[in-house]
Design a protein around this motif. Sequence first.
Motif: not given
Lengths: 110, 113
Positions: B46-58
């Motif tokens: 897993l590199l990155l994730k986002a769980t809702k709109a406008d979230d930024k994963g890094s």
Amino acid sequence: KAGVTQTPRYLIKTRGQQVTLSCSPISGHRSVSWYQQTPGQGLQFLFEYFSETQRNKGNFPGRFSGRQFSNSRSEMNVSTLELGDSALYLCASGEGYEQYFGPGTRLTVT
Amino acid sequence: GNSVTQMEGPVTLSEEAFLTINCTYTATGYPSLFWYVQYPGEGLQLLLKATKADDKGSNKGFEATYRKETTSFHLEKGSVQVSDSAVYFCALSEMINTDKLIFGTGTRLQVFP
């Protein structure tokens, strides 16, 4: 914590035989999922187990089956192997948003 | 049904170049979005994730923003290294009583010194 382990890492079988692959999840994880990875079809979901119950199943023939034990370890079985079953079989365990993958079992059917 | 579409590879870049790998999705409901990376001979990480709109994963210099209006989750990195050479997979999960992931086809990144 130890990661997800899969055994064996490599396997060569002949058409018509059957095979059993094993997956040990990360300690404490109750969910185990299996995926098939091939160059042509990419990563395809096989099935998912949670607390010994199959929670979800992909579009694979009945020759593909699995189970999960009370210690969360999981096995998948493929009967009557076909050449097209040659693939990397990946197991993942997790809770919620993060799934952790094992190194996979490379199955070659000749 | 739900699906993920990624740009075709391979993507070939020189070290320190800017990276973008496009990913769009089709889903009912509100899925969670992920980027996974696979190095040769290994499983997925897993590199990155986002769980809702406008979230930024890094993570590790990589970023992706969950854009609901364009149903996209493009992966970016400002300066790639040779060690970033790998296959990158975009994925989604409905996260309702399941951990099932739906993957894109993967994009191979090759970085040359």
